[in-house]
Design a protein around this motif. Structure first.
Motif, PDB file in Angstrom:
ATOM      1  N   VAL A  20     -25.360  10.302  84.330  1.00  0.00           N
ATOM      2  CA  VAL A  20     -24.265  11.215  84.004  1.00  0.00           C
ATOM      3  C   VAL A  20     -23.141  10.447  83.309  1.00  0.00           C
ATOM      4  CG1 VAL A  20     -22.416  12.614  85.029  1.00  0.00           C
ATOM      5  CG2 VAL A  20     -24.792  12.962  85.734  1.00  0.00           C
ATOM      6  N   PHE A  21     -22.761   9.300  83.862  1.00  0.00           N
ATOM      7  CA  PHE A  21     -21.723   8.482  83.229  1.00  0.00           C
ATOM      8  C   PHE A  21     -22.101   8.127  81.792  1.00  0.00           C
ATOM      9  CE2 PHE A  21     -19.793   7.534  87.352  1.00  0.00           C
ATOM     10  CZ  PHE A  21     -18.472   7.307  87.017  1.00  0.00           C
ATOM     11  N   ILE A  22     -23.296   7.585  81.632  1.00  0.00           N
ATOM     12  CA  ILE A  22     -23.727   7.115  80.312  1.00  0.00           C
ATOM     13  C   ILE A  22     -23.781   8.266  79.319  1.00  0.00           C
ATOM     14  CG2 ILE A  22     -25.662   6.101  79.022  1.00  0.00           C
ATOM     15  CD1 ILE A  22     -26.228   4.453  81.673  1.00  0.00           C
ATOM     16  N   SER A  23     -24.366   9.382  79.722  1.00  0.00           N
ATOM     17  CA  SER A  23     -24.509  10.538  78.837  1.00  0.00           C
ATOM     18  C   SER A  23     -23.153  11.117  78.439  1.00  0.00           C
ATOM     19  CB  SER A  23     -25.362  11.603  79.522  1.00  0.00           C
ATOM     20  OG  SER A  23     -25.445  12.755  78.746  1.00  0.00           O
ATOM     21  N   ILE A  24     -22.290  11.301  79.413  1.00  0.00           N
ATOM     22  CA  ILE A  24     -20.986  11.909  79.146  1.00  0.00           C
ATOM     23  C   ILE A  24     -20.126  11.013  78.262  1.00  0.00           C
ATOM     24  CG2 ILE A  24     -18.767  12.505  80.216  1.00  0.00           C
ATOM     25  CD1 ILE A  24     -20.358  13.797  82.495  1.00  0.00           C
ATOM     26  N   ILE A  25     -20.052   9.737  78.596  1.00  0.00           N
ATOM     27  CA  ILE A  25     -19.181   8.847  77.823  1.00  0.00           C
ATOM     28  C   ILE A  25     -19.713   8.685  76.404  1.00  0.00           C
ATOM     29  CG2 ILE A  25     -18.197   6.532  77.649  1.00  0.00           C
ATOM     30  CD1 ILE A  25     -18.151   6.519  80.783  1.00  0.00           C
ATOM     31  N   THR A  26     -21.024   8.607  76.249  1.00  0.00           N
ATOM     32  CA  THR A  26     -21.609   8.515  74.903  1.00  0.00           C
ATOM     33  C   THR A  26     -21.280   9.761  74.096  1.00  0.00           C
ATOM     34  OG1 THR A  26     -23.384   7.089  75.697  1.00  0.00           O
ATOM     35  CG2 THR A  26     -23.760   8.235  73.608  1.00  0.00           C
ATOM     36  N   THR A  27     -21.402  10.924  74.708  1.00  0.00           N
ATOM     37  CA  THR A  27     -21.069  12.180  74.026  1.00  0.00           C
ATOM     38  C   THR A  27     -19.601  12.208  73.637  1.00  0.00           C
ATOM     39  OG1 THR A  27     -22.813  13.370  75.205  1.00  0.00           O
ATOM     40  CG2 THR A  27     -21.044  14.701  74.245  1.00  0.00           C
ATOM     41  N   MET A  28     -18.741  11.752  74.542  1.00  0.00           N
ATOM     42  CA  MET A  28     -17.310  11.733  74.237  1.00  0.00           C
ATOM     43  C   MET A  28     -16.986  10.798  73.079  1.00  0.00           C
ATOM     44  SD  MET A  28     -15.367  12.052  77.837  1.00  0.00           S
ATOM     45  CE  MET A  28     -13.814  12.289  76.985  1.00  0.00           C
ATOM     46  N   GLU A  29     -17.622   9.632  73.067  1.00  0.00           N
ATOM     47  CA  GLU A  29     -17.397   8.672  71.977  1.00  0.00           C
ATOM     48  C   GLU A  29     -17.704   9.302  70.618  1.00  0.00           C
ATOM     49  OE1 GLU A  29     -18.630   4.263  72.716  1.00  0.00           O
ATOM     50  OE2 GLU A  29     -20.018   5.545  73.835  1.00  0.00           O
TER      51      GLU A  29
END
Length: 153
Positions: free
Chosen positions: A40-49
């Motif tokens: 969840v962390f990796i997916s969300i932060i990547t999407t936000m970037e």
């Protein structure tokens, strides 16, 4: 960010118990809950970037309001999207590698603008502040499940 790092460190402490399972608490093992939280962390932060702050659309969603107000996700009320459901064997080495990735990704949050966002499947677009709060609530939800599994085992 300090709270998020603290939660990741707590997840890391549970890696040794990755095989622990208690069906009366959860269908997933401790390792499953750790891996899911990290995904969840990796997916969300990547999407936000990769998001364009100009495209952020704020909206009111009652379920988001309740979760944010109560600082709690009710158990068993929602299913994780397939993209953040662990698939395959969960091993400590993979968990530790993903923990390091998440620690690096959390640093990225400090460099984003306030309207970088990600589209949550139930809550709509979440901006930076809302996302940080969501990550904390979500991780705490899974830490509680992990602790309940370990208590019941």
């Amino acid at each position: 960010m300090k709270k998020l790092f603290g939660q990741i460190n707590e997840l890391e402490k549970h890696v040794a118990n990755y095989k622990s399972h208690q069906a009366t608490v959860s269908a997933g093992t401790v390792g499953w809950h750790i891996e899911h939280s990290l995904m969840v962390f990796i997916s969300i932060i990547t999407t936000m970037e990769n998001s364009n702050p100009a495209n952020f659309k704020s909206s009111f969603k009652m379920n988001k309001f309740l979760v944010y107000f109560l600082n709690k996700i009710p158990r068993g009320k929602a299913r994780a999207p397939k993209i953040v459901q662990p698939d395959g064997e969960i091993i400590p080495e993979k968990l530790m590698a993903n923990i390091q990735t998440v620690k690096t990704k959390i640093q990225v949050l400090t460099q984003l603008q306030k309207n970088h966002h990600f589209p949550h499947p139930y809550f709509g677009d979440l901006n930076l502040k809302e996302t940080i709060k969501f990550l904390g609530i979500h991780t705490n939800h899974h830490l509680k499940i992990i602790n309940d599994i370990l208590k019941a085992a």
